[in-house]
Design a protein around this motif. Structure first.
Motif, PDB file in Angstrom:
ATOM      1  N   LEU A  80      11.041   4.489  -0.750  1.00 47.79           N
ATOM      2  CA  LEU A  80      11.391   3.427  -1.685  1.00 47.79           C
ATOM      3  C   LEU A  80      10.400   3.307  -2.833  1.00 47.79           C
ATOM      4  O   LEU A  80      10.697   2.658  -3.825  1.00 47.79           O
ATOM      5  N   SER A  81       9.235   3.912  -2.717  1.00 50.66           N
ATOM      6  CA  SER A  81       8.194   3.694  -3.716  1.00 50.66           C
ATOM      7  C   SER A  81       8.626   4.163  -5.101  1.00 50.66           C
ATOM      8  O   SER A  81       8.343   3.498  -6.097  1.00 50.66           O
ATOM      9  N   GLU A  82       9.325   5.296  -5.200  1.00 51.52           N
ATOM     10  CA  GLU A  82       9.758   5.777  -6.511  1.00 51.52           C
ATOM     11  C   GLU A  82      10.760   4.827  -7.132  1.00 51.52           C
ATOM     12  O   GLU A  82      10.682   4.512  -8.320  1.00 51.52           O
ATOM     13  N   GLU A  83      11.726   4.348  -6.333  1.00 53.77           N
ATOM     14  CA  GLU A  83      12.739   3.442  -6.851  1.00 53.77           C
ATOM     15  C   GLU A  83      12.127   2.099  -7.260  1.00 53.77           C
ATOM     16  O   GLU A  83      12.438   1.566  -8.317  1.00 53.77           O
ATOM     17  N   GLN A 111       0.834  -1.210   0.000  1.00 56.06           N
ATOM     18  CA  GLN A 111       0.000   0.000   0.000  1.00 56.06           C
ATOM     19  C   GLN A 111       0.867   1.258   0.000  1.00 56.06           C
ATOM     20  O   GLN A 111       0.564   2.220  -0.702  1.00 56.06           O
ATOM     21  N   GLU A 112       1.953   1.246   0.756  1.00 61.10           N
ATOM     22  CA  GLU A 112       2.846   2.397   0.772  1.00 61.10           C
ATOM     23  C   GLU A 112       3.484   2.632  -0.590  1.00 61.10           C
ATOM     24  O   GLU A 112       3.621   3.772  -1.038  1.00 61.10           O
ATOM     25  N   ILE A 113       3.879   1.555  -1.248  1.00 59.55           N
ATOM     26  CA  ILE A 113       4.527   1.687  -2.548  1.00 59.55           C
ATOM     27  C   ILE A 113       3.558   2.264  -3.571  1.00 59.55           C
ATOM     28  O   ILE A 113       3.902   3.166  -4.337  1.00 59.55           O
ATOM     29  N   HIS A 114       2.339   1.768  -3.599  1.00 57.89           N
ATOM     30  CA  HIS A 114       1.375   2.209  -4.609  1.00 57.89           C
ATOM     31  C   HIS A 114       0.799   3.597  -4.329  1.00 57.89           C
ATOM     32  O   HIS A 114       0.350   4.264  -5.246  1.00 57.89           O
ATOM     33  N   THR A 115       0.816   4.039  -3.081  1.00 63.95           N
ATOM     34  CA  THR A 115       0.322   5.390  -2.790  1.00 63.95           C
ATOM     35  C   THR A 115       1.430   6.424  -2.862  1.00 63.95           C
ATOM     36  O   THR A 115       1.151   7.621  -2.884  1.00 63.95           O
TER      37      THR A 115
END
Length: 102
Positions: free
Chosen positions: A87-90, A78-82
């Motif tokens: 780290l979500s951008e990488e 959920q953190e990555i997709h929101t």
């Protein structure tokens, strides 16, 4: 996880073997007779004991070391997709195209 469980089960099995060989020193004069007549039974028992120790250590590792793994992974997803994580951008730059294709 299996390698760690096999290592721990081997340590426990060897510890039990050394302890048992110390406790059964009085059988040393009959060692050849016992091994000749009962080697298959002893080997089968040792194989079953090791398998049970391996299963027990896998269960303990899963019970105590993998606690709440699904919840943690869902939270990370959920953190990555929101985009709330550093780290979500990488991660999206490396693996973002693969998810869109599916």
């Amino acid at each position: 996880m299996i390698a760690n469980a096999a290592f721990v089960a081997t340590l426990i099995f060897l510890t039990l073997g050394f302890w048992l060989s110390n406790e059964l020193r009085f059988l040393t004069p009959w060692r050849g007779f016992i091994l000749h007549n009962h080697l298959q039974s002893i080997a089968l028992y040792c194989a079953l004991l090791f398998t049970n120790l391996l299963g027990l250590t896998v269960w303990i590792e899963r019970k105590f070391f993998l606690r709440d793994t699904g919840r943690k992974l869902r939270h990370l997803d959920q953190e990555i997709h929101t985009g709330q994580s550093e780290l979500s951008e990488e991660i999206l730059s490396r693996f973002g195209g693969e998810e869109e294709e599916q």
